[in-house]
Motif scaffolding. Structure first.
Motif, PDB file in Angstrom:
ATOM      1  N   LEU A 120     151.412  46.948  19.892  1.00 30.66           N
ATOM      2  CA  LEU A 120     152.744  46.733  20.455  1.00 30.66           C
ATOM      3  C   LEU A 120     152.764  46.608  21.977  1.00 30.66           C
ATOM      4  O   LEU A 120     153.711  46.063  22.534  1.00 30.66           O
ATOM      5  CB  LEU A 120     153.681  47.879  20.052  1.00 30.66           C
ATOM      6  CG  LEU A 120     153.939  48.081  18.562  1.00 30.66           C
ATOM      7  CD1 LEU A 120     154.856  49.281  18.362  1.00 30.66           C
ATOM      8  CD2 LEU A 120     154.547  46.837  17.939  1.00 30.66           C
ATOM      9  N   LYS A 123     153.851  43.399  23.770  1.00 32.45           N
ATOM     10  CA  LYS A 123     155.129  42.786  23.430  1.00 32.45           C
ATOM     11  C   LYS A 123     156.182  43.235  24.442  1.00 32.45           C
ATOM     12  O   LYS A 123     156.316  44.445  24.698  1.00 32.45           O
ATOM     13  CB  LYS A 123     155.545  43.176  22.013  1.00 32.45           C
ATOM     14  CG  LYS A 123     154.586  42.659  20.944  1.00 32.45           C
ATOM     15  CD  LYS A 123     155.067  43.034  19.543  1.00 32.45           C
ATOM     16  CE  LYS A 123     154.101  42.486  18.482  1.00 32.45           C
ATOM     17  NZ  LYS A 123     154.542  42.827  17.107  1.00 32.45           N
ATOM     18  N   PRO A 124     156.926  42.285  25.031  1.00 36.45           N
ATOM     19  CA  PRO A 124     157.882  42.617  26.099  1.00 36.45           C
ATOM     20  C   PRO A 124     158.856  43.731  25.729  1.00 36.45           C
ATOM     21  O   PRO A 124     159.151  44.596  26.545  1.00 36.45           O
ATOM     22  CB  PRO A 124     158.628  41.291  26.323  1.00 36.45           C
ATOM     23  CG  PRO A 124     157.648  40.248  25.915  1.00 36.45           C
ATOM     24  CD  PRO A 124     156.897  40.838  24.766  1.00 36.45           C
ATOM     25  N   GLU A 125     159.354  43.729  24.487  1.00 36.72           N
ATOM     26  CA  GLU A 125     160.336  44.721  24.073  1.00 36.72           C
ATOM     27  C   GLU A 125     159.744  46.129  23.944  1.00 36.72           C
ATOM     28  O   GLU A 125     160.475  47.119  23.841  1.00 36.72           O
ATOM     29  CB  GLU A 125     161.015  44.322  22.761  1.00 36.72           C
ATOM     30  CG  GLU A 125     160.104  44.233  21.556  1.00 36.72           C
ATOM     31  CD  GLU A 125     159.502  42.859  21.340  1.00 36.72           C
ATOM     32  OE1 GLU A 125     159.309  42.487  20.165  1.00 36.72           O
ATOM     33  OE2 GLU A 125     159.212  42.171  22.327  1.00 36.72           O
ATOM     34  N   TYR A 126     158.401  46.226  23.963  1.00 39.27           N
ATOM     35  CA  TYR A 126     157.747  47.531  23.836  1.00 39.27           C
ATOM     36  C   TYR A 126     156.954  47.906  25.095  1.00 39.27           C
ATOM     37  O   TYR A 126     156.117  48.802  25.053  1.00 39.27           O
ATOM     38  CB  TYR A 126     156.794  47.527  22.631  1.00 39.27           C
ATOM     39  CG  TYR A 126     157.494  47.530  21.301  1.00 39.27           C
ATOM     40  CD1 TYR A 126     158.007  48.705  20.761  1.00 39.27           C
ATOM     41  CD2 TYR A 126     157.659  46.351  20.575  1.00 39.27           C
ATOM     42  CE1 TYR A 126     158.653  48.704  19.532  1.00 39.27           C
ATOM     43  CE2 TYR A 126     158.317  46.341  19.350  1.00 39.27           C
ATOM     44  CZ  TYR A 126     158.806  47.527  18.839  1.00 39.27           C
ATOM     45  OH  TYR A 126     159.447  47.516  17.618  1.00 39.27           O
ATOM     46  N   LYS A 127     157.240  47.270  26.208  1.00 42.66           N
ATOM     47  CA  LYS A 127     156.450  47.501  27.421  1.00 42.66           C
ATOM     48  C   LYS A 127     156.547  48.946  27.918  1.00 42.66           C
ATOM     49  O   LYS A 127     155.625  49.449  28.567  1.00 42.66           O
ATOM     50  CB  LYS A 127     156.857  46.521  28.517  1.00 42.66           C
ATOM     51  CG  LYS A 127     158.254  46.721  29.053  1.00 42.66           C
ATOM     52  CD  LYS A 127     158.542  45.742  30.180  1.00 42.66           C
ATOM     53  CE  LYS A 127     159.938  45.983  30.763  1.00 42.66           C
ATOM     54  NZ  LYS A 127     160.206  45.079  31.899  1.00 42.66           N
ATOM     55  N   ASP A 128     157.672  49.627  27.644  1.00 43.52           N
ATOM     56  CA  ASP A 128     157.835  51.013  28.081  1.00 43.52           C
ATOM     57  C   ASP A 128     157.676  52.013  26.944  1.00 43.52           C
ATOM     58  O   ASP A 128     157.933  53.199  27.114  1.00 43.52           O
ATOM     59  CB  ASP A 128     159.216  51.213  28.718  1.00 43.52           C
ATOM     60  CG  ASP A 128     159.360  50.469  30.028  1.00 43.52           C
ATOM     61  OD1 ASP A 128     158.357  50.357  30.751  1.00 43.52           O
ATOM     62  OD2 ASP A 128     160.463  49.981  30.330  1.00 43.52           O
ATOM     63  N   TYR A 129     157.219  51.541  25.788  1.00 45.47           N
ATOM     64  CA  TYR A 129     157.195  52.379  24.588  1.00 45.47           C
ATOM     65  C   TYR A 129     155.916  53.203  24.472  1.00 45.47           C
ATOM     66  O   TYR A 129     154.804  52.683  24.578  1.00 45.47           O
ATOM     67  CB  TYR A 129     157.350  51.511  23.344  1.00 45.47           C
ATOM     68  CG  TYR A 129     157.146  52.243  22.037  1.00 45.47           C
ATOM     69  CD1 TYR A 129     158.126  53.103  21.549  1.00 45.47           C
ATOM     70  CD2 TYR A 129     155.971  52.091  21.299  1.00 45.47           C
ATOM     71  CE1 TYR A 129     157.944  53.790  20.348  1.00 45.47           C
ATOM     72  CE2 TYR A 129     155.782  52.766  20.094  1.00 45.47           C
ATOM     73  CZ  TYR A 129     156.773  53.609  19.638  1.00 45.47           C
ATOM     74  OH  TYR A 129     156.591  54.299  18.463  1.00 45.47           O
ATOM     75  N   ASP A 151     159.794  58.840  20.012  1.00 40.86           N
ATOM     76  CA  ASP A 151     159.570  57.656  20.830  1.00 40.86           C
ATOM     77  C   ASP A 151     159.948  58.029  22.259  1.00 40.86           C
ATOM     78  O   ASP A 151     161.034  58.552  22.494  1.00 40.86           O
ATOM     79  CB  ASP A 151     160.452  56.489  20.356  1.00 40.86           C
ATOM     80  CG  ASP A 151     160.111  56.053  18.943  1.00 40.86           C
ATOM     81  OD1 ASP A 151     158.960  56.272  18.512  1.00 40.86           O
ATOM     82  OD2 ASP A 151     160.998  55.491  18.269  1.00 40.86           O
ATOM     83  N   SER A 153     159.612  57.007  26.704  1.00 38.45           N
ATOM     84  CA  SER A 153     159.397  55.968  27.709  1.00 38.45           C
ATOM     85  C   SER A 153     158.335  56.415  28.695  1.00 38.45           C
ATOM     86  O   SER A 153     157.997  57.600  28.782  1.00 38.45           O
ATOM     87  CB  SER A 153     160.710  55.678  28.447  1.00 38.45           C
ATOM     88  OG  SER A 153     161.692  55.204  27.555  1.00 38.45           O
TER      89      SER A 153
END
Length: 201
Positions: A120, A123-129, A151, A153
């Motif tokens: 993940l 993937k841009p939507e998970y960059k801080d995940y 989850d 950040s």
């Protein structure tokens, strides 16, 4: 005298501010729980089996407790290596230990490894995940025996927030068709985390 009067005015204002902050946080968690229940109650988004979906009313949670919204000290892992985290199936799940969060509960110090999902991370939507699977003293009793997840950040200024009021069950707690990461032994806490979702019955 003027200084004394100023303090008399200031103290209630501080109390009101703290009360407002706590109230705002409670509303945030209530909204989060409502949205989680909607996902389970909607046939388009539910992960429940057909049998359980027909009987579903709501998830069971521990009481909201702001003491479990923890600002933990974060230490970045040096030279992390990719490893295979065991899952409930034969699926391979690749992670890196991103860092270690250290915190206290009731005066006792604990730590949790913070992981980064290698599938993940780009993937841009998970960059801080980042991912925190854990087991605690409620596991197998009040909460799911296989542990729960958080989850989180990316940390800021050496601090990472662990909000256990948002601790949730892996999908396989509701439906055996799913494959779920198993919390590594290093993330087994010797304390009862009485926050977040309870075991699904």
């Amino acid at each position: 005298m003027k200084k004394y009067l100023f303090l008399l005015i200031l103290i209630p204002l501080i109390g009101c501010s703290q009360t407002a902050t706590t109230s705002s946080y409670i509303q945030e968690i209530r909204k989060y729980r409502y949205e989680e229940n909607i996902k389970f109650a909607d046939k388009e988004t539910t992960i429940l089996t057909k049998k359980d979906f027909k009987k579903f009313s709501a998830l069971d949670f521990f009481p909201i407790d702001s003491n479990y919204r923890i600002q933990a000290k974060f230490e970045l892992q040096k030279d992390p290596k990719v490893f295979q985290m065991q899952t409930t199936t034969d699926r391979v799940s690749l992670y890196k230990t991103y860092g270690i969060a250290t915190f206290t509960i009731d005066g006792n110090k604990y730590s949790l490894r913070i992981y980064q999902d290698q599938e993940l991370k780009d993937k841009p939507e998970y960059k801080d995940y980042l991912f925190v699977p854990f087991v605690d003293k409620t596991s197998g009793n009040e909460s799911y025996g296989g542990g729960r997840y958080l989850d989180v950040s990316h940390p800021k200024d050496g601090i990472i927030e662990l909000d256990f009021n948002k601790a949730y069950n892996p999908y396989c707690a509701y439906n055996e068709k799913y494959s779920c990461p198993i919390p590594p032994r290093e993330n087994h806490l010797k304390v009862a985390i009485k926050a977040g979702v309870k075991v699904f019955k």
